[in-house]
Design a protein around this motif. Structure first.
Motif, mmCIF file in Angstrom:
data_model
loop_
_atom_site.group_PDB
_atom_site.id
_atom_site.type_symbol
_atom_site.label_atom_id
_atom_site.label_comp_id
_atom_site.label_asym_id
_atom_site.label_seq_id
_atom_site.Cartn_x
_atom_site.Cartn_y
_atom_site.Cartn_z
ATOM 1 N N MET A 5 2.191 2.059 6.667
ATOM 2 C CA MET A 5 2.196 2.300 5.217
ATOM 3 C C MET A 5 2.599 3.745 4.914
ATOM 4 N N ILE A 51 -0.829 -1.846 9.717
ATOM 5 C CA ILE A 51 -0.723 -1.552 8.280
ATOM 6 C C ILE A 51 -0.952 -0.054 8.064
ATOM 7 N N THR A 52 -1.991 0.478 8.720
ATOM 8 C CA THR A 52 -2.385 1.862 8.475
ATOM 9 C C THR A 52 -1.287 2.847 8.834
ATOM 10 N N LEU A 69 0.825 -1.215 0.000
ATOM 11 C CA LEU A 69 0.000 0.000 0.000
ATOM 12 C C LEU A 69 0.855 1.260 0.000
ATOM 13 N N ILE A 81 -4.491 -4.563 11.060
ATOM 14 C CA ILE A 81 -5.001 -3.435 10.264
ATOM 15 C C ILE A 81 -4.434 -2.111 10.790
#
Lengths: 263, 297
Positions: A142, A138-139, A78, A135
Motif C-alpha cells: 500500500m 497489503i501493508t 488503502l 495482511i
C-alpha cells in the motif's frame, strides 16, 4: 542536436544484452529434453507436462494468485486513500508520523518488515497462514501505491476540482466525477505494482506464513536450494511470459488512452 | 452542511490508512524494539509475549536490558556481518553505476522515436520475478555452467573459474537485480540536460571527454545520488542474493538475521540485529535528504 555516438550504441547493446541474456538462456533451457541443465538434449516440452502434474507447485501457484489479487486490491484502496491524505489532507494530528509510516516501508529491508509482522501476529495469537501473508503484503505494497498516487495528485491542476465545487457539486461527488478519473491511471499502475510485488515476494511471506500457505516463490526457493531443476526453468518461463504479456498489454492500453488525456 | 460532510469525509480518508499503518507497521516495529531489549526466554516463542509491555513500556524501562546489544558487540560475527554488508553494497553500487551510467547516457542521447521503447526494455526485467533473475545466474555461473563452457571453448581459460558461492557472484547478482534502479533516475536527469551546453563546450575547444567530465557528470549528480541510494539501501539488507549465489563465508546481515531467527530461534538477538541494521540505513537516507534540501534551496 543530440548526437548518438557509436560509443552510445555499444553501451546500449551491451547493457540490454546483460539484462536479457540470462532470462533468454533460462527460457531456452526450459525446452531442453535433457535432465542435466547445462547439456542440450534436443527440444522438448516434457518439463511443462511434468509441471502440470506437480500438485505442490500448482497449489503454491494458486495460493500466490489468491494472495496477489486480494492484497493488490486492498492495498490499492488503502494506498489511494493514503496518497489522498498526504496531498489533500491539509494539516492533521500526527501528519509527520503518518508520512513517515508511508515512506518507511519503501526503504525498510524485507527481513525486518517480515520479522516485525510475525512478532505482531505471535503477540496477538493470530493463526498464521493465508491471511497473515495477505495482511503483510497489503501493508508493504500500500505504501508503494500511496507514492504512485501521491505523485499523480501533485501533478494535476486543482482548479478542476475547485471548478466542480464552485458549480455546486458536493465534495464527494467532485471526488468521483473529477478527481478519481484524473488519478485513475496512477491507481491502475499502483494495482499492477502491488500485484507484482506480491507475486515476487519471498522474504516477507516466509516470515509471516503458516501451514498450508506456501507461495510460489517459497516453493521455487526451496527447490533451488536443492539445485537447479528443469521444472523450475519451466515455471520461471511461464511467469516471465505472463509478466511480459501484462506489461505489454498495460502499455498498449496506456498508449490507446494517451490521446484522450487533456494536455 | 457541505463543509461538515467534507470534514467527515476527510477524516475518514485519513483515518483508514492511518489506522492500518499504526496497527501493522508501527505496532510491530515497537514490538521488535521491545523484544530486542528483553532477555532470551525459553522455548516457543522465546520471549514473553505480553501486550501490557507495550502499554507500560516506560514504567518498565528499568527492566529493559541491553544484553542483546552488548552481545552483538561482543561476538565478532555480527560486526563482521555489518561491515561486510556495507562493503558488498558499496562495491555493488559502484559497479552498478559504472555499467548503468553509459547505458543511461545512451538512452538519453537516443533518437526520440525509440526512447520510450528503450525505457520499456529497461523496466521489463524489473517486473520479472527477483528470484527468477537470481536463479538464472546460478546456471550461468556454476563451475560446469554456461559462462565457464563458453570461456573454455574460446580458450580464454583452461580451468573452470569458481564464481558461484563467492562474493563475486553476489556482486553480479546485486548489479543485475538493481540495474534498473540505477538507470532510471540517471536517465531522468540526463534526458533533461540541455545539450547546447555540450555544443558550447565543443565550440570553445573542449574534447568530448573533457565536456563529459566538466558538464555532463556535474549536471547528473542528483541522478547519481538517487540511483546509488536506490541500489545501496536494499543491497545492504539483501537476503536472497547472498543466500543463493554467495558462499558459506559470504557474510551479510540480512542473511545473519534470517539464520538467527529460523535456525537459532533466538528472537531477541534477531530483533536487536534488525534495529541496528535500521539505524545503519537511517544515516545514508538522512545525508541524502540534507543534500536534496541543499540542492533545492
Amino acid at each position: 542536436m543530440r548526437r548518438f555516438t557509436s560509443f552510445n550504441l555499444v553501451a546500449l547493446v551491451f547493457g540490454l544484452a546483460f539484462l536479457y541474456l540470462p532470462i533468454l538462456i533460462l527460457i531456452i533451457y526450459s525446452f531442453n529434453a535433457s535432465r542435466i541443465v547445462t547439456v542440450w538434449g534436443g527440444f522438448s516440452t516434457r518439463w511443462y507436462v511434468e509441471l502440470m502434474h506437480n500438485q505442490s507447485i500448482l497449489d503454491a501457484a494458486w495460493v500466490t494468485l489468491r494472495v496477489g489479487l486480494l492484497s493488490a486490491t486492498l492495498a490499492t484502496f488503502l494506498g489511494t486513500l493514503a496518497g489522498l491524505a498526504l496531498v489533500r489532507g491539509g494539516r492533521f494530528w500526527g501528519r509527520t508520523l503518518f508520512s513517515g509510516m508511508v515512506f518507511a516501508p519503501l526503504v525498510m529491508p524485507e527481513v525486518i518488515t517480515g520479522l516485525s509482522l510475525l512478532l505482531l501476529f505471535v503477540a496477538v495469537n493470530f493463526d498464521r497462514g493465508f491471511w497473515t501473508v495477505t495482511i503483510a503484503h497489503i501493508t508493504f505494497s500500500m505504501c508503494f501505491v500511496a507514492v504512485v498516487v501521491q505523485s499523480r495528485l501533485l501533478s494535476f491542476d486543482r482548479s478542476l476540482e475547485e471548478a466542480a465545487l464552485d458549480l455546486g457539486a458536493t465534495p464527494v461527488k467532485t471526488f468521483f466525477a473529477v478527481t478519481l478519473p484524473l488519478i485513475a491511471p496512477a491507481v491502475v499502475a499502483g494495482w499492477m505494482l502491488a500485484f507484482s510485488l506480491s507475486l515476487d515476494d519471498l522474504v516477507i511471506a516466509s516470515f509471516t506464513t503458516g501451514p498450508g500457505a506456501t507461495t510460489l516463490p517459497m516453493k521455487i526457493y526451496s527447490q533451488v536450494r536443492r539445485g537447479v531443476t528443469p521444472e523450475i526453468n519451466a515455471v520461471c518461463t511461464i511467469l516471465v511470459a505472463l509478466v511480459t504479456l501484462g506489461v505489454l498489454t498495460a502499455s498498449i492500453l496506456g498508449k490507446a488512452r494517451a490521446p484522450a488525456r487533456a494536455p | 452542511m457541505h463543509a461538515l460532510r467534507s470534514f467527515f469525509a476527510r477524516r475518514i480518508v485519513i483515518a483508514i490508512p492511518y489506522l492500518w499503518l499504526a496497527v501493522f507497521f508501527l505496532a510491530p516495529f515497537l514490538i521488535v524494539l521491545k523484544i530486542s531489549f528483553s532477555a532470551t526466554a525459553i522455548a516457543m516463542p522465546p520471549y514473553t509475549p505480553v501486550f501490557d509491555g507495550l502499554a507500560t513500556l516506560w514504567e518498565r524501562a528499568k527492566d529493559l536490558s541491553f544484553d542483546n546489544y552488548v552481545w552483538l558487540t561482543e561476538d565478532a560475527l555480527y560486526i563482521k556481518a555489518y561491515l561486510s554488508s556495507v562493503k558488498i553494497a558499496l562495491i555493488s553500487t559502484a559497479i552498478t553505476l559504472l555499467i548503468g551510467y553509459p547505458l543511461a547516457l545512451a538512452m538519453a542521447r537516443a533518437p526520440d522515436r525509440i526512447r520510450p521503447l528503450l525505457l520499456m526494455a529497461i523496466i521489463l526485467p524489473f517486473w520479472t520475478s527477483f528470484l527468477i533473475r537470481v536463479y538464472a545466474w546460478i546456471g550461468i555461473l556454476k563451475p560446469e555452467g554456461l559462462l565457464n563452457q563458453l570461456l573454455l571453448s574460446l580458450g580464454v581459460i583452461d580451468q573452470p573459474l569458481t564464481i558461484i558461492n563467492t562474493d563475486w557472484a553476489v556482486y553480479i547478482g546485486i548489479v543485475y537485480s538493481y540495474l534498473p534502479f540505477m538507470v532510471l533516475p540517471l536517465y531522468a536527469t540526463l534526458e533533461k540536460m540541455d545539450y547546447r551546453l555540450i555544443e558550447a563546450a565543443n565550440d570553445l575547444g573542449a574534447t568530448p571527454l573533457g565536456a563529459f567530465w566538466k558538464i555532463t557528470v556535474p549536471l547528473s549528480v542528483p541522478g547519481i545520488l538517487a540511483g546509488s541510494l536506490l541500489v545501496f539501501i536494499p543491497a545492504v539488507g539483501e537476503f536472497v542474493i547472498p543466500d543463493l549465489l554467495g558462499g558459506s563465508d559470504t557474510l551479510m546481515i540480512g542473511r545473519t538475521l534470517w539464520v538467527e531467527f529460523f535456525y537459532n530461534r533466538d528472537w531477541p538477538v534477531a530483533s536487536a540485529v534488525a534495529i541496528v541494521l535500521l539505524l545503519l540505513l537511517v544515516v545514508p537516507i538522512v545525508i541524502f535528504q540534507k543534500m536534496q534540501q541543499r540542492a533545492s534551496s
